[in-house]
Design a protein around this motif. Structure first.
Motif, PDB file in Angstrom:
ATOM      1  N   GLN A 282      -1.665  11.561  -0.764  1.00  0.00           N
ATOM      2  CA  GLN A 282      -2.642  11.397  -0.845  1.00  0.00           C
ATOM      3  C   GLN A 282      -3.099  10.946   0.676  1.00  0.00           C
ATOM      4  OE1 GLN A 282      -3.964   8.586  -3.457  1.00  0.00           O
ATOM      5  NE2 GLN A 282      -2.900   9.609  -5.149  1.00  0.00           N
ATOM      6  N   MET A 283      -2.599   9.900   2.054  1.00  0.00           N
ATOM      7  CA  MET A 283      -2.935   9.912   3.031  1.00  0.00           C
ATOM      8  C   MET A 283      -2.709  10.972   3.903  1.00  0.00           C
ATOM      9  SD  MET A 283      -2.067   5.640   3.619  1.00  0.00           S
ATOM     10  CE  MET A 283      -4.074   5.273   4.000  1.00  0.00           C
TER      11      MET A 283
ATOM     12  N   LEU B  86       0.989  -1.616   0.042  1.00  0.00           N
ATOM     13  CA  LEU B  86       0.315   0.018   0.370  1.00  0.00           C
ATOM     14  C   LEU B  86       0.516   1.465  -0.183  1.00  0.00           C
ATOM     15  CD1 LEU B  86      -2.691   1.631   0.448  1.00  0.00           C
ATOM     16  CD2 LEU B  86      -2.557   0.866   2.738  1.00  0.00           C
TER      17      LEU B  86
ATOM     18  N   ILE C 140      -8.523   5.351  -1.097  1.00  0.00           N
ATOM     19  CA  ILE C 140      -7.038   6.196  -1.541  1.00  0.00           C
ATOM     20  C   ILE C 140      -6.805   4.259  -1.532  1.00  0.00           C
ATOM     21  CG2 ILE C 140      -5.560   6.947  -0.379  1.00  0.00           C
ATOM     22  CD1 ILE C 140      -6.343   9.049   0.265  1.00  0.00           C
ATOM     23  N   ILE C 141      -7.100   3.664  -0.456  1.00  0.00           N
ATOM     24  CA  ILE C 141      -6.639   2.306  -0.128  1.00  0.00           C
ATOM     25  C   ILE C 141      -7.519   1.289  -1.341  1.00  0.00           C
ATOM     26  CG2 ILE C 141      -7.119   0.178   0.904  1.00  0.00           C
ATOM     27  CD1 ILE C 141      -7.290   2.569   3.648  1.00  0.00           C
TER      28      ILE C 141
ATOM     29  N   SER D 186       2.604   8.730  -3.611  1.00  0.00           N
ATOM     30  CA  SER D 186       1.765   9.626  -4.060  1.00  0.00           C
ATOM     31  C   SER D 186       0.994   9.080  -3.036  1.00  0.00           C
ATOM     32  CB  SER D 186       1.620   9.471  -5.234  1.00  0.00           C
ATOM     33  OG  SER D 186       1.082   8.164  -5.824  1.00  0.00           O
ATOM     34  N   THR D 187       0.166   7.982  -2.508  1.00  0.00           N
ATOM     35  CA  THR D 187      -0.358   7.239  -1.554  1.00  0.00           C
ATOM     36  C   THR D 187      -0.174   7.716  -0.883  1.00  0.00           C
ATOM     37  OG1 THR D 187      -0.800   4.932  -2.762  1.00  0.00           O
ATOM     38  CG2 THR D 187      -1.280   5.151  -0.686  1.00  0.00           C
TER      39      THR D 187
ATOM     40  N   ARG E 163      -8.442   2.657  -4.393  1.00  0.00           N
ATOM     41  CA  ARG E 163      -7.193   2.621  -5.789  1.00  0.00           C
ATOM     42  C   ARG E 163      -6.168   2.562  -5.786  1.00  0.00           C
ATOM     43  NH1 ARG E 163      -9.689   8.298  -4.904  1.00  0.00           N
ATOM     44  NH2 ARG E 163      -7.873   8.905  -4.379  1.00  0.00           N
ATOM     45  N   SER E 164      -5.441   2.350  -4.515  1.00  0.00           N
ATOM     46  CA  SER E 164      -4.237   1.312  -4.528  1.00  0.00           C
ATOM     47  C   SER E 164      -4.364  -0.093  -5.070  1.00  0.00           C
ATOM     48  CB  SER E 164      -3.950   1.541  -3.847  1.00  0.00           C
ATOM     49  OG  SER E 164      -4.150   0.959  -2.174  1.00  0.00           O
TER      50      SER E 164
ATOM     51  N   ASP F 276       3.709   3.370  -3.287  1.00  0.00           N
ATOM     52  CA  ASP F 276       3.757   5.055  -4.007  1.00  0.00           C
ATOM     53  C   ASP F 276       3.739   5.655  -3.056  1.00  0.00           C
ATOM     54  OD1 ASP F 276       3.049   6.383  -5.268  1.00  0.00           O
ATOM     55  OD2 ASP F 276       1.254   5.974  -6.618  1.00  0.00           O
TER      56      ASP F 276
END
Length: 149
Positions: A128-129, A119, A141-142, A124-125, A144-145, A122
Motif C-alpha cells: 500500500q505504501m 508498521l 495507511i499508518i 500488504s502495508t 489503519r495499521s 504486514d
C-alpha cells in the motif's frame, strides 16, 4: 519522538542514486530539526563504507547513523521514490521506500526500530505504501495499521 508526521513524508520523489535517496530522507529529518547536517552526511558515508546493510526487506531501506553523529531527537521520515533504486543488496533490491531513522540514544534506536517493524510487519502495508500517491494516502495507511503518529 516524531514517527512519520505529515511534514516528514515525501511521496513520488525522483532520485537517481542511493545517495540521493538517503539525502532526501535526511533532508526531511534535518528540516524538522531532529538531526544536524553532519548526521545526514554520516548516513551517506555509512552506506558508502558498509554497503546496503540497512535494506531490511524487499524494497525497503532504513538508512541511519550513530546517535553521536548528530541525532538531536528520535524520529522517522519517509520517502517513497518515484522509481525504484538499486542499493546493491543481494535479495532486497530495488528499493522504493526509504525510512530515515534518527535516534538520540541506543535505547531510543531500538524503540523506534521496534515501532517501525510493527508498521512494516504486514506485507500488504508495504505494498500500500508503494502504491500511495500522496501524503494523505500514507497517513491513512499508518493510521489503519494502528500506529500513532
Amino acid at each position: 519522538m516524531k514517527f512519520l508526521p505529515e511534514e516528514m513524508i515525501n511521496v513520488q520523489h525522483p532520485v537517481s542514486s542511493p545517495e540521493e535517496a538517503i539525502r532526501a530522507a535526511g533532508d526531511l529529518l534535518e528540516k524538522e530539526k531532529t538531526i544536524s547536517s553532519s548526521y545526514k552526511q554520516a548516513m551517506v558515508e555509512a552506506y558508502i563504507s558498509q554497503g546496503a546493510y540497512f535494506v531490511l526487506a524487499p524494497g525497503v531501506a532504513v538508512p541511519h547513523a550513530r546517535p553521536q553523529d548528530g541525532a538531536l531527537e528520535s524520529a522517522i521520515s519517509f520517502v517513497q521514490l518515484e522509481e525504484p533504486v538499486v542499493f546493491g543488496h543481494s535479495t532486497n533490491d530495488p528499493v522504493t521506500l526509504i525510512f530515515g531513522l534518527s535516534a538520540a540514544s541506543n535505547d531510543e534506536h531500538l524503540h523506534i526500530l521496534q515501532k517501525l517493524t510493527m508498521l512494516l510487519n504486514d506485507p500488504s502495508t508495504i505494498e500500500q505504501m508503494k502504491e500511495a500517491r500522496n501524503v494523505q494516502d500514507i497517513t491513512k495507511i499508518i493510521q489503519r495499521s494502528g500506529m500513532k503518529k
